[in-house]
Design a protein around this motif. Structure first.
Motif, PDB file in Angstrom:
ATOM      1  N   UNK A  97      -1.933   6.387   1.912  1.00  0.00           N
ATOM      2  CA  UNK A  97      -1.935   7.837   2.089  1.00  0.00           C
ATOM      3  C   UNK A  97      -0.574   8.342   2.560  1.00  0.00           C
ATOM      4  N   UNK A  98       0.100   7.581   3.396  1.00  0.00           N
ATOM      5  CA  UNK A  98       1.428   7.967   3.868  1.00  0.00           C
ATOM      6  C   UNK A  98       2.407   8.041   2.702  1.00  0.00           C
ATOM      7  N   UNK A  99       2.404   7.037   1.835  1.00  0.00           N
ATOM      8  CA  UNK A  99       3.280   7.051   0.665  1.00  0.00           C
ATOM      9  C   UNK A  99       2.974   8.218  -0.257  1.00  0.00           C
ATOM     10  N   UNK A 100       1.683   8.471  -0.486  1.00  0.00           N
ATOM     11  CA  UNK A 100       1.239   9.574  -1.330  1.00  0.00           C
ATOM     12  C   UNK A 100       1.695  10.918  -0.749  1.00  0.00           C
ATOM     13  N   UNK A 139      -7.094  15.005  -4.530  1.00  0.00           N
ATOM     14  CA  UNK A 139      -7.676  14.546  -5.797  1.00  0.00           C
ATOM     15  C   UNK A 139      -7.289  13.106  -6.092  1.00  0.00           C
ATOM     16  N   UNK A 140      -6.008  12.796  -5.941  1.00  0.00           N
ATOM     17  CA  UNK A 140      -5.544  11.432  -6.225  1.00  0.00           C
ATOM     18  C   UNK A 140      -6.198  10.438  -5.270  1.00  0.00           C
ATOM     19  N   UNK A 141      -6.238  10.760  -3.984  1.00  0.00           N
ATOM     20  CA  UNK A 141      -6.839   9.851  -2.998  1.00  0.00           C
ATOM     21  C   UNK A 141      -8.345   9.709  -3.225  1.00  0.00           C
ATOM     22  N   UNK A 192       0.834  -1.205   0.000  1.00  0.00           N
ATOM     23  CA  UNK A 192       0.000   0.000   0.000  1.00  0.00           C
ATOM     24  C   UNK A 192       0.870   1.257   0.000  1.00  0.00           C
ATOM     25  N   UNK A 193       1.946   1.251   0.793  1.00  0.00           N
ATOM     26  CA  UNK A 193       2.846   2.403   0.834  1.00  0.00           C
ATOM     27  C   UNK A 193       3.463   2.641  -0.543  1.00  0.00           C
ATOM     28  N   UNK A 219       3.925   5.598  -5.608  1.00  0.00           N
ATOM     29  CA  UNK A 219       3.869   5.633  -7.082  1.00  0.00           C
ATOM     30  C   UNK A 219       2.760   6.563  -7.570  1.00  0.00           C
ATOM     31  N   UNK A 220       1.637   6.556  -6.878  1.00  0.00           N
ATOM     32  CA  UNK A 220       0.532   7.447  -7.252  1.00  0.00           C
ATOM     33  C   UNK A 220       0.923   8.912  -7.099  1.00  0.00           C
ATOM     34  N   UNK A 221       1.860   9.182  -6.206  1.00  0.00           N
ATOM     35  CA  UNK A 221       2.281  10.548  -5.955  1.00  0.00           C
ATOM     36  C   UNK A 221       3.400  11.051  -6.849  1.00  0.00           C
TER      37      UNK A 221
END
Length: 173
Positions: A148-151, A133-135, A24-25, A30-32
């Motif tokens: 969310x922490x990784x983002x 927005x991404x979340x 998840x992290x 990667x999403x960020x």
């Protein structure tokens, strides 16, 4: 009582739960990446503006570290350059960022129900317009706190690195 989500003592390092947290992290990180790519040039511009406005470097660095809200930082630097009182700068940035409370409340509803309040508070600090927005557009029913922490981490680090680069470039100009 639960300890840290990332370092629980009752979870073996190679267990399913530890693997899920790590996955998840990384997914959040990667999403960020697109956010980070966009933040760096804007943060560089902030560093350049702050330096050219005569704001001390340590103030600019502290703004990026503690405020972490681009629009507020640009407004804050302009207010400081115009000689506004510190209380005026603080109140203006607070009013400008009031929307973050709403974004945090919205994301909170999408988080895992068992996420401790302390983690929710920490994760809400990293919410920006872009991370929100991404979340929000993530198609999962529930967001894992490690996602969310990784983002948030990649967005935060890229903004702060960009600020340092801008200050360094301005000093060389």
């Amino acid at each position: 009582m639960k300890s840290s989500l990332l370092e629980r003592t009752d979870v073996k390092p190679h267990s399913k739960e530890a693997l899920k947290r790590r996955t998840e992290f990384i997914e959040g990180f990667k999403s960020g990446v697109p956010i980070a790519v966009g933040y760096i040039p804007i943060a560089v511009a902030f560093g350049l503006l702050a330096k050219s406005s005569g704001v001390p470097d340590y103030i600019s660095i502290m703004m990026s570290a503690f405020v972490f809200a681009g629009a507020s930082q640009f407004v804050g630097v302009n207010l400081m350059a115009m000689g506004a009182a510190p209380s005026e700068v603080i109140m203006t940035t607070l009013l400008l960022n009031i929307r973050h409370f709403l974004m945090a409340a919205s994301i909170s509803l999408k988080m895992d129900k068992d996420t401790p309040k302390g983690w929710r508070a920490l994760l809400s600090y990293g919410i920006t317009d872009e991370t929100f927005s991404v979340a929000s557009l993530n198609d999962k029913d529930r967001l894992h706190p490690c996602y969310l922490l990784g983002l948030n981490i990649i967005a935060y680090v890229s903004w702060n690195i960009g600020t340092w680069i801008g200050l360094f470039m301005a000093a060389g100009l």
